[in-house]
Design a protein around this motif. Structure first.
Motif, mmCIF file in Angstrom:
data_model
loop_
_atom_site.group_PDB
_atom_site.id
_atom_site.type_symbol
_atom_site.label_atom_id
_atom_site.label_comp_id
_atom_site.label_asym_id
_atom_site.label_seq_id
_atom_site.Cartn_x
_atom_site.Cartn_y
_atom_site.Cartn_z
ATOM 1 N N VAL A 83 0.820 -1.228 0.000
ATOM 2 C CA VAL A 83 0.000 0.000 0.000
ATOM 3 C C VAL A 83 0.850 1.275 0.000
ATOM 4 O O VAL A 83 0.547 2.228 0.716
ATOM 5 C CB VAL A 83 -1.036 0.027 1.157
ATOM 6 C CG1 VAL A 83 -2.087 -1.037 0.936
ATOM 7 C CG2 VAL A 83 -0.420 -0.135 2.519
ATOM 8 N N THR A 84 1.895 1.282 -0.825
ATOM 9 C CA THR A 84 2.753 2.462 -0.900
ATOM 10 C C THR A 84 2.224 3.473 -1.910
ATOM 11 O O THR A 84 2.076 4.648 -1.602
ATOM 12 C CB THR A 84 4.183 2.064 -1.301
ATOM 13 O OG1 THR A 84 4.656 1.109 -0.375
ATOM 14 C CG2 THR A 84 5.084 3.271 -1.312
ATOM 15 N N GLY A 85 1.965 3.007 -3.131
ATOM 16 C CA GLY A 85 1.388 3.903 -4.115
ATOM 17 C C GLY A 85 2.376 4.552 -5.063
ATOM 18 O O GLY A 85 1.983 5.340 -5.916
ATOM 19 N N ASN B 123 -4.989 3.409 2.608
ATOM 20 C CA ASN B 123 -3.888 4.370 2.523
ATOM 21 C C ASN B 123 -2.903 4.015 1.406
ATOM 22 O O ASN B 123 -1.691 4.148 1.566
ATOM 23 C CB ASN B 123 -3.151 4.469 3.860
ATOM 24 C CG ASN B 123 -3.837 5.425 4.817
ATOM 25 O OD1 ASN B 123 -3.472 6.576 4.946
ATOM 26 N ND2 ASN B 123 -4.883 4.956 5.470
ATOM 27 N N ALA B 124 -3.451 3.528 0.267
ATOM 28 C CA ALA B 124 -2.576 3.080 -0.819
ATOM 29 C C ALA B 124 -2.208 4.223 -1.761
ATOM 30 O O ALA B 124 -1.078 4.337 -2.205
ATOM 31 C CB ALA B 124 -3.242 1.962 -1.606
ATOM 32 N N THR C 1 -0.781 8.552 5.666
ATOM 33 C CA THR C 1 0.227 8.245 4.712
ATOM 34 C C THR C 1 -0.389 7.785 3.400
ATOM 35 O O THR C 1 0.042 6.831 2.772
ATOM 36 C CB THR C 1 1.124 7.092 5.211
ATOM 37 O OG1 THR C 1 0.287 5.892 5.256
ATOM 38 C CG2 THR C 1 1.639 7.281 6.600
ATOM 39 N N ALA C 2 -1.463 8.488 3.012
ATOM 40 C CA ALA C 2 -2.267 8.039 1.880
ATOM 41 C C ALA C 2 -1.532 8.160 0.550
ATOM 42 O O ALA C 2 -1.434 7.205 -0.217
ATOM 43 C CB ALA C 2 -3.546 8.858 1.825
ATOM 44 N N GLY C 3 -1.034 9.340 0.263
ATOM 45 C CA GLY C 3 -0.301 9.506 -0.976
ATOM 46 C C GLY C 3 -1.124 9.995 -2.149
ATOM 47 O O GLY C 3 -0.624 10.109 -3.259
ATOM 48 N N THR D 153 5.760 4.707 3.449
ATOM 49 C CA THR D 153 4.861 4.112 2.444
ATOM 50 C C THR D 153 3.774 5.106 2.037
ATOM 51 O O THR D 153 2.614 4.760 1.909
ATOM 52 C CB THR D 153 4.205 2.792 2.931
ATOM 53 O OG1 THR D 153 3.343 3.069 4.028
ATOM 54 C CG2 THR D 153 5.246 1.774 3.341
ATOM 55 N N VAL D 154 4.192 6.355 1.804
ATOM 56 C CA VAL D 154 3.249 7.409 1.439
ATOM 57 C C VAL D 154 2.982 7.371 -0.058
ATOM 58 O O VAL D 154 1.841 7.320 -0.508
ATOM 59 C CB VAL D 154 3.795 8.798 1.838
ATOM 60 C CG1 VAL D 154 2.820 9.881 1.432
ATOM 61 C CG2 VAL D 154 4.075 8.847 3.320
ATOM 62 N N GLY D 155 4.060 7.410 -0.837
ATOM 63 C CA GLY D 155 3.894 7.341 -2.285
ATOM 64 C C GLY D 155 3.843 8.684 -2.973
ATOM 65 O O GLY D 155 3.691 8.744 -4.187
HETATM 66 K K LIG Z 1 0.439 5.151 0.463
#
Ligand SMILES: [K+]
Ligand SMILES: [K+]
Lengths: 424, 424
Positions: free
Chosen positions: A37-39, A152-153, A255-257, A367-369
């Motif tokens: 779920v980093t994005g 939060n991907a 940490t959605a991104g 793992t924000v992206g």
């Molecule tokens: K993310």
């Protein structure tokens, strides 16, 4: 195994928009990024992958998000407090109690909560998107973005991410609500659901909720102040949209991104603000990354107490155990060391300013992206480093918690005599 | 008052090389920089000031260095351990014992140690310099640089700082020995002098000496590795000179501020290394700045212990008190907050990359005085910010220690119930 299956499925010709199979390395990157779920993306999702490919991605996000949420909730419940001797004794009871049925029941609650929240979000988003596209596609888009937001991907089916919905109140509120709910952690949500009273909430829930609230409020105000006159971001927008975009950009680094503004156009000082928010991240037992809100607040409260000369670290009428403060110190220090070390190495491998590199590294760690534009130009060494950082950021805190807990009890009970040292 | 007198003296026509009085703002800046033993300069020392002016500067450095060393040794002795209740009781005895005569005696020891070390250094430097200039001037240069090195001030009578003596073994060893002795702190030197045995040294002395040693060794090796192939710094030099220059540049960021290489020519990753060394700084009770070696090692040991799941923070067969760890956490966190905040503000006021700004801010915070080239181009706001940061870095840790100690005892003895929080 999930990543391997995902890679295979995404590399099939049927997963590709053009029928020409996606390169295996890009399929692997996408599968890893979705499962963690980093994005971060190397290829544009809607133009590269077919409907089948997109559904595979959504399934990977859901699996990764759910798995991580359940696993981290379990670890948090089991090991979160397992530091002091007194608590260790309590813990052993808990370990005996938490049987296979217990895990199954917990997982069932997590599943129920997840699907309920995502379903509601998907419905609202679907209704909104149906103004811009056929209803079937609209609800499919609604489901995809609800899953991506709650987990939060940060994956999007729009090539411009959510920039086209920058001024849309409904999309902004639904997406941020999903991000925040997904980022609070299941134990907090369960606590609020069962207690229904601020006073009776656990200290952990109070800290997480209050920290999340203040980070969003302060983040929004600072973003608004710093970017107000930036002609590339907020300046051309009407006042309401300025506030809405500031709010969205304050929520999304933790940490959605997702983004509704182009990150590369922001001012250096705003990038620094986002770096700090990304480093703090979401809350324990959630789908998000970072050092976690509770870690941040524990350190802040400890520092404030010691400056005031208090022996006890107190918050909300409770005393924080010594072990909690030390654990927070350990998590924050190791994270800082990781981020600084990787940034140092990338200063050698990449031809880019330190701020841009730091942004990318912290984004991967949490793992924000989000990206300030470096991801597409990464060297091979840089790609490997960012991948390793993503992985460390994802499993690091959990592994650390496990490691600390496993070694507890193994040590002898020999105490050395105490002796002070001069500080500062 | 020292600064005001110094400013007046430096603004006299007799203090100027040309007879044309130095601008009052530059005189003020020089006097402040000398008294705070920072070493940042807006005007070139040898070409701007006359012999009289230079002697005023040397006197200011000596006064500032001695005053700060005595004061911080006193504070360290009085308040260093004053955290736990048990120690507080012990402390009150110490406070009763430490009378005016005690302070006078301590000051006398500090004075004796300072003049002895500086005298020896001046003699050796004078002999070396007499190969390049008339003996009178040579010994005057020797005294000036010995004082400047021991007080960690970094002022030089050479416009190129010590770059011309990059390959000179004697100058390198004498200057670094003075820097290291001045940076260890008087209490450590006194401890070594009285105990004359590693085993019997206090825990504080052991930590300070061991940390200083490893920071120099690791700093030298990393500098050598990172700059080995840089054609602007180490690459053209013979191997011996490469090692010597690496050693010198590893010692000087903590917190002398001399340089034998041009800092602006170093690689970005090396600047990051120097930033970290400058942030750590010298040891408590010394003429140096930074968060201090003991603070750094306390945090490192605490983090390592907690990762191993140990309840006790142990080093050299001793247990660190809880208060020491918390105080280290407070000093490091507040310092980090200060540096990040000032860097953030200067990202708005200055047109420069974050790394260069961060370098300048940490240099001012640690009263190091090294510059990657930003100081001469600072805006007015930037100059004020850097001045404020210098001042905070100089008096900050001391004030913090005072504040903590003063508020101790004022608090009630009410203990809240303990409750854990999930970290990471
Ligand atoms: K993310
Ligand atoms: K200095």
């Amino acid at each position: 195994m999930v990543i391997a299956t995902g890679t295979l499925l995404l590399a099939l010709p049927v997963a590709s928009e053009t029928g020409q199979p996606v390169k295996i390395v890009d399929a692997l990157f996408t599968a890893t990024s979705a499962t963690c779920v980093t994005g971060l993306i190397t290829v544009d999702t809607p133009t590269t992958y077919s409907l089948f490919g997109e559904i595979v991605i959504m399934a990977l996000i859901q699996t990764g998000g759910l798995g991580f949420m359940t696993l981290s909730t379990l670890v948090a419940l089991l090991l979160g407090k397992r530091i002091t001797l007194k608590e260790r004794l309590v813990m052993q009871e808990a370990l005996n109690q938490l049987t296979v049925e217990g895990v199954v029941r917990l997982s069932r609650y997590v599943l129920f909560f997840t699907f309920l929240t995502e379903g509601l979000g998907a419905l609202l988003l679907g209704l909104r998107f149906s103004r811009d596209m056929p209803p079937g596609q609209a609800f499919y888009f609604g489901v995809f973005h609800a899953v991506s937001a709650f987990c939060n991907a940060g994956f999007s089916l729009f090539s411009a991410n959510l920039m086209d919905y920058r001024g849309d109140l409904l999309v902004n509120l639904v997406i941020t609500a999903l991000i925040i709910l997904g980022g609070l952690g299941f134990s907090v949500v369960a606590d609020v659901y069962t207690k229904r009273s601020w006073q009776r909430l656990s200290l952990h829930s109070k800290i997480v909720i209050r920290t999340t609230m203040w980070l969003i409020i302060i983040g929004t105000l600072m973003f608004l102040a710093l970017e107000y006159t930036n002609s590339k971001s907020l300046a051309p927008l009407p006042l309401g949209e300025k506030v809405l975009a500031s709010y969205f950009q304050a929520v999304t680094p933790r940490t959605a991104g997702f983004n509704t503004l182009n990150i590369g156009d922001l001012r250096p000082v705003t990038l620094l603000l986002i770096i700090i928010l990304m480093f703090i991240g979401a809350s324990p037992g959630s789908t998000g990354g970072g050092i976690k809100t509770s870690t941040f607040t524990t350190i802040a409260v400890a520092v404030w107490s010691i400056i005031q000369g208090k022996c006890d670290i107190e918050i909300f009428g409770r005393r924080l155990p010594r072990g909690t403060v030390l654990k927070a110190l350990a998590v924050a220090s190791v994270s800082l060391l990781l981020v600084v070390t990787v940034t140092g190495i990338m200063l050698v491998t990449e031809q880019e300013e330190m701020e841009i590199i730091l942004f990318e590294v912290v984004s991967a760690f949490g793992t924000v992206g989000l990206s300030a534009g470096l991801t597409p130009q990464l060297t091979v060494a840089g790609k490997l480093l960012i991948t390793a950082t993503m992985y460390s950021g994802r499993v690091g805190p959990l592994t650390l918690a496990f490691a600390i807990a496993q070694r507890l009890g193994r040590q002898g009970i020999k105490h050395y005599p105490e002796e002070g040292v001069i500080i500062g």
